[in-house]
Design an enzyme around this catalytic site. Structure first.
Site, PDB file in Angstrom:
ATOM      1  N   ASP A 191       0.968  -1.332  -0.085  1.00 61.25           N
ATOM      2  CA  ASP A 191       0.081  -0.008   0.085  1.00 61.25           C
ATOM      3  C   ASP A 191       0.959   1.256  -0.215  1.00 61.25           C
ATOM      4  OD1 ASP A 191       0.759  -0.494   2.873  1.00 61.25           O
ATOM      5  OD2 ASP A 191      -1.312   0.086   3.303  1.00 61.25           O
ATOM      6  N   GLY A 203      -5.878  -7.074  19.016  1.00 56.59           N
ATOM      7  CA  GLY A 203      -4.429  -7.614  19.151  1.00 56.59           C
ATOM      8  C   GLY A 203      -4.574  -8.777  18.136  1.00 56.59           C
ATOM      9  N   LEU A 249      -6.459  -7.975  13.091  1.00 60.78           N
ATOM     10  CA  LEU A 249      -7.773  -7.540  12.160  1.00 60.78           C
ATOM     11  C   LEU A 249      -8.038  -6.141  12.217  1.00 60.78           C
ATOM     12  CD1 LEU A 249      -9.657 -10.707  13.384  1.00 60.78           C
ATOM     13  CD2 LEU A 249      -8.128 -10.535  11.157  1.00 60.78           C
ATOM     14  N   SER A 250      -7.071  -5.306  12.570  1.00 62.67           N
ATOM     15  CA  SER A 250      -7.563  -3.890  12.539  1.00 62.67           C
ATOM     16  C   SER A 250      -8.517  -3.426  13.203  1.00 62.67           C
ATOM     17  CB  SER A 250      -7.305  -3.373  11.139  1.00 62.67           C
ATOM     18  OG  SER A 250      -6.044  -3.565  10.300  1.00 62.67           O
ATOM     19  N   GLU A 296      -4.491   7.930  12.375  1.00 66.09           N
ATOM     20  CA  GLU A 296      -3.424   6.796  12.709  1.00 66.09           C
ATOM     21  C   GLU A 296      -1.986   7.399  12.542  1.00 66.09           C
ATOM     22  OE1 GLU A 296      -4.581   3.479  13.317  1.00 66.09           O
ATOM     23  OE2 GLU A 296      -2.674   3.022  14.133  1.00 66.09           O
ATOM     24  N   ASP A 329      -5.808  -0.666   5.531  1.00 64.59           N
ATOM     25  CA  ASP A 329      -6.657  -1.218   6.744  1.00 64.59           C
ATOM     26  C   ASP A 329      -8.045  -0.248   6.737  1.00 64.59           C
ATOM     27  OD1 ASP A 329      -4.535  -2.567   7.406  1.00 64.59           O
ATOM     28  OD2 ASP A 329      -4.028  -1.442   8.983  1.00 64.59           O
ATOM     29  N   TYR A 366       8.265  -2.308  11.278  1.00 59.55           N
ATOM     30  CA  TYR A 366       7.618  -1.773  10.311  1.00 59.55           C
ATOM     31  C   TYR A 366       7.981  -0.697   9.447  1.00 59.55           C
ATOM     32  CZ  TYR A 366       3.205  -0.262   7.633  1.00 59.55           C
ATOM     33  OH  TYR A 366       2.218   0.049   6.595  1.00 59.55           O
TER      34      TYR A 366
END
Ligand code: GLA
Length: 389
Positions: free
Chosen positions: A37, A122, A125-126, A160, A172, A222
């Site tokens: 993305d 957690g 699964l966003s 975010e 997400d 990340y």
């Protein structure tokens, strides 16, 4: 009692008045398109039938108070000056949205809300993206501003990035906002208007297998991967000039084969993952459009192996979960989903085999690791919306 009725009842009990609107946003699963993305590549994802519910009402002034059922905690903040809260971290996703709306010149007054839902927390699964999107929908309904679903996804992502401080891409929030029952969401991240729903059929389910592995430093890792990708794009931009290369999206498999010689081994392998992953998304979409689930499954398997061997964002537990699924009846393909380093695998399964598959995968994984995994049998589901109560 369904989730909305439960949230409404909690609202009455906590705030002594009825809620007027409800923002509803699903969790998501990444089916193909790993770390593509923010490289302006392609993604294939689904909203799932697990949702975050935020119901509330507007109040005088600028005080917002939210009760979170799963934490049994109430938190307040001033909507004119949201400030990061280190104690009840969940409130920051709501504050982040308010902060972004303020930046856009949209005035958010006081409100009261109850947060509830059934997106496992957690598990990768966003749930946090779903909370941001549900918040944007609730505030839009309460304060009467207009905003289309793509702008809602972008506002939620900005919350975010800028408030919570996680440098995620759009996957997400976009899939939570744009999901459709029994369909996957295919998006070209270079142009968010270029999205398409790809029918999955109603006899396919997604078994989400939570390894229960939680690795620390995930955000740091990340960002490291993200920076490697940007470094690689700069490298190819020099090699391929005057052709414009701003992101790895602009580099083909042939370019990579011809021009990677003097890159560091690590950066080269990370770039390879992104460049080949973009192609796997396109191949997977073509396979689905021809009803070839076997081929789609192979793309998912190759994606996992590329994460494991080239990108370096798998982990032992994810690799074991991947291996344990081998040859269980009904399986088309599986792979890690999301950022990596822990969390869950997504398994594409014939719906009639899903229960047995989940049971057998649980048994094998428990036997291999001694860890009790968590299975969620999900359907591809509708995107976020709000309702008047
Ligand atoms: C996380 C991020 C997404 C995306 C995935 C990896 O879920 O939030 O933006 O980068 O990782 O594909």
């Amino acid at each position: 009692m369904n989730l909305i009725a439960r949230a409404e009842a909690t609202f009455k009990q906590k705030f002594d008045a009825p809620a007027t609107f409800c923002g509803i946003a699903p969790g998501r699963i990444e089916v193909l398109g790993n770390h593509t993305d923010y490289n302006e590549g392609y993604i294939l994802a689904a909203a799932i039938d697990r949702e975050i519910i935020l119901c509330g009402r507007a109040c005088e002034g600028t005080k917002a108070t939210v009760y979170a059922s799963s934490y049994d905690a109430k938190e307040s903040f001033d909507t004119s000056s949201p400030t990061l809260n280190s104690e009840n971290f969940w409130i920051n996703y709501i504050q982040g949205v308010v902060s972004e709306l303020n930046k856009q010149g949209i005035t958010i007054g006081g409100f009261e809300a109850v947060l509830d839902g059934n997106v496992p927390l957690g598990a990768g699964l966003s749930s946090s993206a779903a909370l941001e999107v549900a918040t944007t929908y609730l505030l839009k309904a309460l304060f009467g501003f207009s905003m289309d679903p793509i702008a809602i996804a972008l506002t939620s992502q900005a919350a975010e990035n800028n408030f919570v401080g996680m440098n995620c891409g759009i996957l997400d929030q976009f899939s939570s906002a744009m999901g459709k029952e029994d369909n996957l969401v295919f998006l070209d991240c270079r142009d968010l208007n270029k999205y398409r729903h790809i029918p999955l059929g109603n006899n396919i389910e997604l078994v989400i297998a939570n390894t229960k592995a939680k690795h620390s430093l995930v955000d740091g890792a990340y960002n490291q991967l993200r920076n490697s990708c940007f470094d690689a794009a700069k490298y190819y931009a020099q090699k391929l000039a005057p052709r414009p290369v701003t992101h790895l999206r602009d580099v083909s498999v042939t370019d990579m084969e011809l021009y990677s010689a003097d890159m560091s081994e690590t950066t080269r392998k990370r770039a390879k993952h992104i460049i080949t992953e973009n192609q796997r998304v396109l191949d997977g979409v073509a396979a689905l459009e021809h009803g070839n689930l076997q081929k789609m499954g192979e793309c998912m398997n190759l994606s996992h192996l590329s994460s494991r061997d080239d990108f370096g964002n798998s982990c032992n537990e994810l690799d074991i979960m991947y291996a344990c699924a081998e040859n269980i009846p009904g399986l088309f393909g599986r792979r890690l989903s999301g950022g990596g380093f822990g969390g869950c695998t997504v398994n594409l399964i014939s719906a009639d085999k899903a229960d047995d598959f989940a049971e057998e995968l649980t048994r094998r994984y428990r036997q291999e690791t001694g860890i009790e995994p968590e299975m969620h049998i999900c359907k591809a589901w509708n995107g976020a919306h709000s309702i008047s109560l």
